[in-house]
Design a protein around this motif. Sequence first.
Motif, mmCIF file in Angstrom:
data_model
loop_
_atom_site.group_PDB
_atom_site.id
_atom_site.type_symbol
_atom_site.label_atom_id
_atom_site.label_comp_id
_atom_site.label_asym_id
_atom_site.label_seq_id
_atom_site.Cartn_x
_atom_site.Cartn_y
_atom_site.Cartn_z
ATOM 1 N N TYR A 87 0.825 -1.198 0.000
ATOM 2 C CA TYR A 87 0.000 0.000 0.000
ATOM 3 C C TYR A 87 0.860 1.248 0.000
ATOM 4 O O TYR A 87 0.573 2.227 -0.671
ATOM 5 C CB TYR A 87 -0.925 -0.010 1.209
ATOM 6 N N ASN A 88 1.935 1.221 0.786
ATOM 7 C CA ASN A 88 2.887 2.319 0.745
ATOM 8 C C ASN A 88 4.248 1.851 1.250
ATOM 9 O O ASN A 88 4.388 0.741 1.788
ATOM 10 C CB ASN A 88 2.392 3.539 1.526
ATOM 11 N N GLN A 110 3.186 6.461 -1.579
ATOM 12 C CA GLN A 110 2.022 5.599 -1.733
ATOM 13 C C GLN A 110 2.183 4.755 -2.990
ATOM 14 O O GLN A 110 2.936 5.108 -3.901
ATOM 15 C CB GLN A 110 0.765 6.451 -1.793
ATOM 16 N N GLU A 128 4.074 -1.246 3.978
ATOM 17 C CA GLU A 128 2.780 -1.550 4.571
ATOM 18 C C GLU A 128 1.954 -2.278 3.522
ATOM 19 O O GLU A 128 1.862 -1.830 2.377
ATOM 20 C CB GLU A 128 2.065 -0.283 5.012
#
Lengths: 114, 111
Positions: free
Chosen positions: A31-32, A51, A93
Amino acid sequence: KQEVTQIPAALSVPEGENLVLNCSFTDSAIYNLQWFRQDPGKGLTSLLLIQSSQREQTSGRLNASLDKSSGRSTLYIAASQPGDSATYLCAVEVSGGGADGLTFGKGTHLIIQP
Amino acid sequence: DAGVIQSPRHEVTEMGQEVTLRCKPISGHDYLFWYRQTMMRGLELLIYFNNNVPIDDSGMPEDRFSAKMPNASFSTLKIQPSEPRDSAVYFCASSSEYEQYFGPGTRLTVT
């Protein structure tokens, strides 16, 4: 299971040089990605967050890039200074919205020689 | 905001004793994370909370470790009984959506 690898583990360069720190991750469904700085005996300071939809982020002399498809990120430090000496950590993440913990690499220990 | 606050900063205890680490997240952040850092294993996620509810505790090493978040401004990580291999730096972090902000850590030494 996501694994994050940082190369090199340690780096020592003279002041003024431009340098690149590398980070790779095994699962591209992130996700990032966040780069942190950690000084000896201290906590982590967030430097840049990219991101998954972004390719790069810049802050001052720092530029971080992200290539999700190849599972790679680089942190570029321009005109290095002795104050840049620290350990630099890369973390990814998996889920969105802060809904998951970070998976960290072991870090690159950077020394800038005056 | 003062950032994430952790206490104590340093803790030295004897094997078998109970240890409680404390964390105050940044006001308004609804996620709270506990990490542990060792030379051998680096930084590892132990547990995280969303709106005071534990979401994932799969990183907690064993039953000797427990964490609570009784309200939005306070969390504890407890080790009972402590063992020498628990010696590490324990970090608390909080976030609202994207970036995680870390506290200064608690350096735990178990002799």
